[in-house]
Structures are given as C-alpha cells and as structure tokens.
Design a protein around this motif. Sequence first.
Motif, PDB file in Angstrom:
ATOM      1  N   TYR A 162      99.865  15.061 170.384  1.00 58.96           N
ATOM      2  CA  TYR A 162      99.446  14.660 171.876  1.00 58.96           C
ATOM      3  C   TYR A 162     100.158  13.408 172.051  1.00 58.96           C
ATOM      4  O   TYR A 162     100.425  12.611 171.112  1.00 58.96           O
ATOM      5  N   THR A 163     100.293  13.041 173.185  1.00 59.67           N
ATOM      6  CA  THR A 163     100.643  11.772 173.760  1.00 59.67           C
ATOM      7  C   THR A 163      99.505  11.006 174.359  1.00 59.67           C
ATOM      8  O   THR A 163      98.626  11.511 175.146  1.00 59.67           O
ATOM      9  N   ASP A 164      99.593   9.582 174.046  1.00 55.24           N
ATOM     10  CA  ASP A 164      98.290   8.790 174.422  1.00 55.24           C
ATOM     11  C   ASP A 164      98.572   8.164 175.582  1.00 55.24           C
ATOM     12  O   ASP A 164      99.731   8.434 176.144  1.00 55.24           O
ATOM     13  N   GLY A 217     101.791   6.138 175.875  1.00 60.41           N
ATOM     14  CA  GLY A 217     102.739   6.985 175.886  1.00 60.41           C
ATOM     15  C   GLY A 217     103.388   7.157 174.168  1.00 60.41           C
ATOM     16  O   GLY A 217     104.362   7.352 174.117  1.00 60.41           O
ATOM     17  N   GLU A 218     102.481   6.829 173.277  1.00 62.66           N
ATOM     18  CA  GLU A 218     102.890   7.067 171.985  1.00 62.66           C
ATOM     19  C   GLU A 218     102.291   8.400 171.561  1.00 62.66           C
ATOM     20  O   GLU A 218     101.385   9.087 172.136  1.00 62.66           O
ATOM     21  N   LYS A 238     106.205   6.072 168.055  1.00 62.42           N
ATOM     22  CA  LYS A 238     107.203   5.949 169.111  1.00 62.42           C
ATOM     23  C   LYS A 238     107.845   7.368 169.427  1.00 62.42           C
ATOM     24  O   LYS A 238     108.159   7.613 170.528  1.00 62.42           O
ATOM     25  N   GLN A 239     108.374   8.028 168.163  1.00 61.12           N
ATOM     26  CA  GLN A 239     108.938   9.259 168.470  1.00 61.12           C
ATOM     27  C   GLN A 239     108.162  10.527 168.076  1.00 61.12           C
ATOM     28  O   GLN A 239     107.394  10.228 167.088  1.00 61.12           O
ATOM     29  N   LYS A 240     108.234  11.346 168.757  1.00 66.47           N
ATOM     30  CA  LYS A 240     107.669  12.645 168.576  1.00 66.47           C
ATOM     31  C   LYS A 240     108.037  13.309 166.960  1.00 66.47           C
ATOM     32  O   LYS A 240     107.103  13.600 166.194  1.00 66.47           O
TER      33      LYS A 240
END
Length: 106
Positions: free
Chosen positions: A8-10, A13-14, A34-36
């Motif tokens: 998930y994205t917090d 945005g991380e 930082k990157q998926k």
Amino acid sequence: MAGKFELYTDKAGEYRFRLKAGNGEIILASEGYKQKASAQNGIESVKKNAPIDDRYERKDSASGKPMFNLKATNGQVIGTSETYSSSSARDNGIASVMKNAPEAKV
C-alpha cells in the motif's frame, strides 16, 4: 486461511507492505520505500529470510515490551513486529512469520 502481504501507499506517498496472518492480524510491517519495485523486493526478501531463525532480532521496544525485527542477509531490517505482552507471545509471532511469509500472496 493463509497469510498474505498487503502492499500500500502511506500518507507520505511511500510504498509499504505488511504481512497478515490467516486471522487478519498484522504480524510484520515494513519501512517506507520511494519505489514500488523496492517494496516488492522487500517482500521477496521477507519470503526468503523468514524461515531462518538467525535472521530474527529479538529485543525490547523503547517502552520495554518484547518485539522483533526480521533482517536480510546484509543485516538490514526488512520488517518489524508489533510489541507483545510477553516474550512467549513474541516467539509465537516469529513462528507465525516463519510459517506464513514464504507462501504468502501479495
């Protein structure tokens, strides 16, 4: 029901992931990435390292409660547990990660 990873994205945005046991309880959580793709690599590292007892750092939190970190081969923390009420509860949490992580779906 088997364990599963949630990616998930917090709010910042991380990308983060957490491992949930079959009962839906969170048993391991990651740092922010930082990157998926980096978070996905983290999940693969958890799957690979979870069965190895030496990869678990058993310690107490700042509040004195038992918890653990799962570390990669290079010693970097790849997942952190919640705090537990006792050392035996923490050890049960480690056993749950060992059992659930290797086959968990994302």
